[in-house]
Write a protein that holds these residues in place. Structure first.
Motif, PDB file in Angstrom:
ATOM      1  N   VAL A  46      -3.118  12.742   3.651  1.00 47.43           N
ATOM      2  CA  VAL A  46      -2.781  11.826   2.565  1.00 47.43           C
ATOM      3  C   VAL A  46      -3.151  12.494   1.247  1.00 47.43           C
ATOM      4  O   VAL A  46      -4.333  12.682   0.931  1.00 47.43           O
ATOM      5  N   TYR A  59      -2.263  11.337  -1.783  1.00 47.53           N
ATOM      6  CA  TYR A  59      -2.609  10.315  -2.775  1.00 47.53           C
ATOM      7  C   TYR A  59      -2.278   8.944  -2.192  1.00 47.53           C
ATOM      8  O   TYR A  59      -1.311   8.789  -1.434  1.00 47.53           O
ATOM      9  N   GLY A  60      -3.097   7.970  -2.546  1.00 48.55           N
ATOM     10  CA  GLY A  60      -2.837   6.623  -2.058  1.00 48.55           C
ATOM     11  C   GLY A  60      -3.441   5.572  -2.963  1.00 48.55           C
ATOM     12  O   GLY A  60      -4.407   5.829  -3.691  1.00 48.55           O
ATOM     13  N   TYR A  61      -2.863   4.375  -2.921  1.00 46.60           N
ATOM     14  CA  TYR A  61      -3.390   3.260  -3.710  1.00 46.60           C
ATOM     15  C   TYR A  61      -2.843   1.949  -3.137  1.00 46.60           C
ATOM     16  O   TYR A  61      -1.940   1.946  -2.282  1.00 46.60           O
ATOM     17  N   ASN A 108       1.032   5.407   0.373  1.00 52.62           N
ATOM     18  CA  ASN A 108       0.371   6.645   0.783  1.00 52.62           C
ATOM     19  C   ASN A 108       1.373   7.788   0.670  1.00 52.62           C
ATOM     20  O   ASN A 108       2.466   7.721   1.251  1.00 52.62           O
ATOM     21  N   ILE A 112       2.185  11.383   1.743  1.00 53.55           N
ATOM     22  CA  ILE A 112       1.794  12.264   2.842  1.00 53.55           C
ATOM     23  C   ILE A 112       2.313  13.683   2.590  1.00 53.55           C
ATOM     24  O   ILE A 112       3.490  13.872   2.252  1.00 53.55           O
ATOM     25  N   ASN A 131       5.001   6.836   1.938  1.00 52.23           N
ATOM     26  CA  ASN A 131       4.982   5.674   2.838  1.00 52.23           C
ATOM     27  C   ASN A 131       4.569   4.432   2.051  1.00 52.23           C
ATOM     28  O   ASN A 131       3.535   4.446   1.373  1.00 52.23           O
ATOM     29  N   ILE A 189       0.863  -1.184   0.000  1.00 50.21           N
ATOM     30  CA  ILE A 189       0.000   0.000   0.000  1.00 50.21           C
ATOM     31  C   ILE A 189       0.898   1.232   0.000  1.00 50.21           C
ATOM     32  O   ILE A 189       1.860   1.306   0.774  1.00 50.21           O
TER      33      ILE A 189
END
Length: 296
Positions: A121, A123-125, A112, A114, A151, A110
């Motif tokens: 956050v 952007y994250g995926y 993220n 930051i 991260n 995963i």
């Protein structure tokens, strides 16, 4: 008998030594496994720094530094940058996927991104080994310039847990094996000096010359006086040829009558009483006499 007890003692020492060697081998293996984990971690951090480097280049920055990768939790790392940068989500996803493909344990993770200014956050995926389970959104958007941290959290593979438990799992097994071995090799009772003179071990059999008894596999067989004297001669010289004339002289001379066929008869009776232990045999040495053969 002393030889038999020494052999038994040597066997126990051998078994204990084998168990100790096995324990040391497991401990060494555990340390080598930990060493392998350290190498895997170091290699992964190099890959993560490479990811940071390429993200800076894509942002048009070829001079600022990627700060040391920080491990913020078990299986989770943080890529930090010296200056602000911008990124496009599609390029971020593809760059990280391409470089982490070189890590055989990074099938599921995963990401993220930051924003350091407010810890939000940006952007994250999520990427899965099964691509149908990937969660990737907003793939075409470009993020504004800011001070970001990336991260990346990897899914535990279970390998580290298995390796850590390898040592602990092996110890009960070694203890169980040791218990079985030591239980199967039952120590014989220590005999006093007076008992030594009258009790002799013939392989696994115990010969009580004083009480004229032969004990094989916990089965007690009574012997006659002549059988006992005859067996005692053999027991004092195991695996050695004893001349027929000597046996006749020592057994029957005091009685004043020596009959050759009597010796053969008592030898035959002794053979039947010894047949409970296949490792003990009285064999004929042609032209010489007899031998009490005791195999290991």
């Amino acid at each position: 008998m002393h030889l038999s007890r020494n052999l038994f003692s040597g066997t126990r020492k051998y078994l204990l030594g084998l168990l100790l060697l096995s324990f040391i081998s497991v401990v060494c293996l555990a340390f080598s496994i930990n060493g392998g984990d350290d190498f895997t971690t170091a290699r992964r951090e190099v890959l993560l720094r490479r990811i940071g480097h390429e993200l800076l280049l894509q942002s048009g920055d070829s001079t600022s530094r990627v700060l040391p990768v920080k491990k913020i939790a078990e299986n989770e790392y943080q890529i930090r940058f010296e200056n602000e940068l911008t990124f496009q989500s599609a390029s971020l996803v593809n760059t990280i996927r391409r470089l982490l493909a070189k890590d055989p344990l990074a099938d599921d993770y995963i990401v993220n991104v930051i924003n350091s200014a407010n810890s939000s956050v940006a952007y994250g995926y999520a990427i899965s080994k099964n691509k149908k389970d990937d969660i990737v959104a907003c793939i075409g958007r470009k993020q504004p310039k800011a001070r970001y941290m990336v991260n990346i959290k990897f899914k535990p593979t279970g390998i580290n847990t298995a390796k850590s438990g390898y040592l602990l799992g092996s110890l009960p097994f070694l203890a169980f094996v040791g218990f079985i071995f030591l239980k199967s090799v039952k120590p014989r009772k220590t005999l006093t000096k007076d008992q030594d003179k009258n009790m002799l071990y013939l392989g696994s059999a115990l010969f009580d010359a004083k009480n004229r008894k032969l004990i094989i596999n916990e089965k007690t067989t009574d012997l006659t006086g002549t059988e006992s004297r005859l067996l005692l001669i053999f027991a004092l010289s195991p695996n050695e040829t004893i001349e027929r004339s000597r046996l006749q002289k020592e057994i029957w001379e005091d009685e004043g009558v020596i009959v050759g066929r009597s010796l053969d008869m008592f030898i035959s009776k002794l053979r039947k009483k010894l047949e409970f232990d296949p490792n003990i045999k009285i064999v004929v040495i042609r032209g010489k006499g007899y031998k009490l053969e005791i195999s290991a």
